[in-house]
Design an enzyme around this catalytic site. Structure first.
Site, short mmCIF file in Angstrom:
data_model
loop_
_atom_site.label_atom_id
_atom_site.label_comp_id
_atom_site.label_asym_id
_atom_site.label_seq_id
_atom_site.Cartn_x
_atom_site.Cartn_y
_atom_site.Cartn_z
N GLY A 88 -60.01 21.73 -9.11
CA GLY A 88 -59.24 20.50 -8.94
C GLY A 88 -57.81 20.69 -9.40
NE ARG A 91 -51.11 25.15 -12.12
CZ ARG A 91 -50.67 26.32 -11.77
NH1 ARG A 91 -49.53 26.74 -12.26
NH2 ARG A 91 -51.33 27.08 -10.95
CE LYS A 111 -48.46 25.19 -8.61
NZ LYS A 111 -48.42 26.22 -7.55
N GLY A 124 -51.71 21.76 -18.31
CA GLY A 124 -51.19 20.94 -17.21
C GLY A 124 -49.73 21.18 -16.90
NE ARG A 174 -48.15 22.58 -4.02
CZ ARG A 174 -49.13 23.38 -4.47
NH1 ARG A 174 -49.01 24.69 -4.43
NH2 ARG A 174 -50.22 22.87 -5.00
NE ARG A 181 -55.92 22.64 -3.30
CZ ARG A 181 -54.92 23.34 -3.80
NH1 ARG A 181 -55.02 24.63 -3.91
NH2 ARG A 181 -53.82 22.74 -4.20
CG ASP A 246 -59.20 28.02 -5.81
OD1 ASP A 246 -59.79 29.10 -5.59
OD2 ASP A 246 -58.37 27.88 -6.72
CG ASN A 247 -55.27 29.59 -4.68
OD1 ASN A 247 -55.22 28.43 -5.08
ND2 ASN A 247 -55.25 30.62 -5.50
P1 AMP Z 1 -54.29 28.83 -9.25
O1 AMP Z 1 -55.09 30.09 -9.10
O2 AMP Z 1 -52.94 29.02 -9.85
O3 AMP Z 1 -54.21 28.09 -7.96
O4 AMP Z 1 -55.06 27.91 -10.31
C1 AMP Z 1 -56.46 27.81 -10.37
C2 AMP Z 1 -56.90 26.52 -11.03
O5 AMP Z 1 -56.45 26.45 -12.38
C3 AMP Z 1 -56.37 25.28 -10.34
O6 AMP Z 1 -57.39 24.33 -10.32
C4 AMP Z 1 -55.23 24.85 -11.23
O7 AMP Z 1 -54.97 23.47 -11.14
C5 AMP Z 1 -55.71 25.26 -12.61
N1 AMP Z 1 -54.59 25.54 -13.51
C6 AMP Z 1 -53.72 26.56 -13.43
N2 AMP Z 1 -52.82 26.51 -14.43
C7 AMP Z 1 -53.10 25.41 -15.15
C8 AMP Z 1 -52.52 24.81 -16.32
N3 AMP Z 1 -51.45 25.32 -16.93
N4 AMP Z 1 -53.10 23.69 -16.79
C9 AMP Z 1 -54.18 23.17 -16.19
N5 AMP Z 1 -54.76 23.68 -15.11
C10 AMP Z 1 -54.24 24.79 -14.58
MG MG Z 2 -54.71 27.12 -6.67
#
Ligand code: AMP
Ligand code: MG
Length: 469
Positions: A88, A91, A111, A124, A174, A181, A246-247
């Site tokens: 989910g 952040r 973001k 976050g 963004r 996704r 998820d990306n």
């Molecule tokens: P990403 O691979 O960067 O797309 O992130 C994977 C997951 O980790 C996503 O659900 C992001 O929302 C969460 N996430 C990444 N960085 C943070 C952060 N600093 N604080 C909270 N959630 C994060």
């Molecule tokens: Mg992601």
């Protein structure tokens, strides 16, 4: 100056299980880094309003504009092939959606806007580095004509974010066709929530694939867009770095720029991400990973596709079509890169021979193609060039024009992006602004920016890019 954003929020009208209402968390001292004027106008927004003190407060998450319905979306995903049942927006906060000047629905998301119910252990927040990286790289991708999320603005928070060290915090605004996704489908499929899956599929069809009459049509359409997208990435030497389910955006846009980079010297096994120790998401693996992700997507749709065995057969057939679609898109992309407009059987081989030579010689991916487009052949490539010339003689297109439009002179080279981030951290935005300006016209010769075309010197090469979330 009041900020007017004509929101029309369709995601917020989906069932409660799709998201959690969540306001951005205010920051200490909002400061402006950049507003993307052209994109603002495209969205029907006034750039001057966004740059005003009230606009900056909105962009930093300190003020909720009228009509916004802030929320964090829930999703799941396979991260490096490992299943995570609940991810989910950890952040990110979706402020809402607008209908742009072309009639397209677009998400506006902050973001780095603070914790949400999906933050897990995270804070976050985002620091300046990844925010500027995503800004530059996503806008360059758009300038290449490749589908991507966009960067509307970047702000500083006046707060530090604790990573390996304390770093300046930032927020990226963004814009996306949507943030839905493969992992969004996986979340509901894993819970066997067929009603939610149906609602999500209906939403996605209305929003992105209005011609799809059935879930199978949707599957085929998503597969076709991904095949083209990945081929286009390959054509600019782009390595996403974190192609987790998820990306991968259902819309077919490039999304979630983390430890991504454009290759300098061509080698198919290139990996940049510091967290990708096995090279799962190396350059040459991207098409097979796309298939892997799309197979996950296909399996999510099965409950919507009628009788089980027939559904599995149809879904399997759809996924198996990817390699051909991809091969075709790849050929279209690379034919243009060497100036060909007609199709001949030997084209794939001709292109592959060039790439093999480039790999063996550590040739710069971008510059080799760009130089070829002005008929400048590197030493050692003469024999290949003779075959190429013979092949071009049988073509009727305007090779020079085709190549000039297919081979950028400028890419966001990793060492330049790092340099811009470093300067920004110490308060100097000039390198960031210059890169942003030059990359807006990547196919134009810009003699004053010739230094940005040069590959990194050996001591400038960036080996690893950190997720830096
Ligand atoms: P990403 O691979 O960067 O797309 O992130 C994977 C997951 O980790 C996503 O659900 C992001 O929302 C969460 N996430 C990444 N960085 C943070 C952060 N600093 N604080 C909270 N959630 C994060
Ligand atoms: Mg992601």
């Amino acid at each position: 100056m009041t900020v007017h954003i004509p929101f029309d929020n369709s995601y917020a009208r989906l069932p409660d299980s799709f998201y959690t209402s969540q306001s951005p968390s205010p920051v200490a001292r909002p400061g402006l880094i950049a507003v993307n004027d052209a994109l603002a106008r495209e969205l029907g927004l006034d750039p001057a309003e966004l740059r005003s003190p009230e606009g900056i407060e909105v962009l930093a998450g300190n003020r909720i504009p009228d009509g916004a319905e802030p929320l964090a979306q829930v999703y799941a995903g396979h991260q490096f092939a490992g299943w995570v049942p609940r991810l989910g927006d950890g952040r990110a906060v979706l402020l809402g959606e607008v209908i742009d000047q072309a009639g397209q629905r677009r998400d506006i998301q902050l973001k780095g806007a603070g914790r949400t119910p999906y933050s897990r252990g995270g804070d976050g927040r985002a620091w300046l580095g990844p925010v500027l990286r995503e800004y530059l790289v996503s806008e360059a991708m758009h300038a290449f004509g490749i589908p991507t999320t966009r960067a509307l603005a970047a702000t500083t928070t006046g707060q530090e974010v604790l990573r390996e060290t304390a770093l300046p915090g930032a927020v990226l605004t963004r814009v996306a066709a949507s943030h839905i996704r493969v992992g969004t489908f996986q979340y509901f499929a894993a819970r066997q929530d067929v009603e939610a899956l149906q609602a999500l599929a209906d939403h996605v069809i209305t929003r992105h694939y209005p011609d799809a009459a059935t879930p199978l049509d949707l599957l085929n359409a998503v597969i076709a867009r991904q095949a083209t997208l990945i081929a286009r990435w390959m054509g600019v030497g782009f390595i996403h770095g974190v192609m987790n389910t998820d990306n991968m955006a259902i819309s077919g846009e490039t999304i979630d720029y983390g430890p991504c980079a454009f290759m300098d010297a061509y080698h198919p096994e290139t990996v940049y991400s510091s967290i990708d120790s096995f090279g799962r998401y190396a350059y040459f693996r991207q098409p097979e990973i796309a298939v892997w992700n799309l197979a996950q997507f296909a399996s999510c749709l099965l409950p919507l596709m009628g009788e089980k065995d027939a559904a599995i057969a149809a879904a399997t057939e759809a996924v198996h079509r990817f390699p051909d679609l991809y091969a075709e898109a790849w050929l279209t992309t690379f034919r243009a890169k060497i100036g060909l407009t007609l199709e001949e059987d030997g084209d794939a081989d001709l292109i592959q021979k060039l790439l093999d030579w480039m790999a063996a010689n550590g040739a710069d991916f971008t510059n080799t193609f760009r130089f070829l487009s002005v008929d400048s052949v590197p030493d050692g490539l003469e024999e290949w060039a003779r075959n190429w010339t013979a092949r071009r003689a049988r073509d009727r297109g305007d090779a020079a024009a085709v190549m000039a439009a297919a081979n950028p002179a400028f890419i966001p080279r990793n060492h330049r992006v790092e340099e811009a981030i470093k300067a920004a951290v110490s308060g100097d935005l000039a390198p960031f602004n210059r890169l942003d300006r030059v990359l807006a016209q990547p196919f134009d010769d810009q003699p004053a920016a010739a230094d940005l075309q040069r590959p990194p010197a050996p001591d400038e090469v960036v080996q690893r890019t950190f997720c830096g979330t």
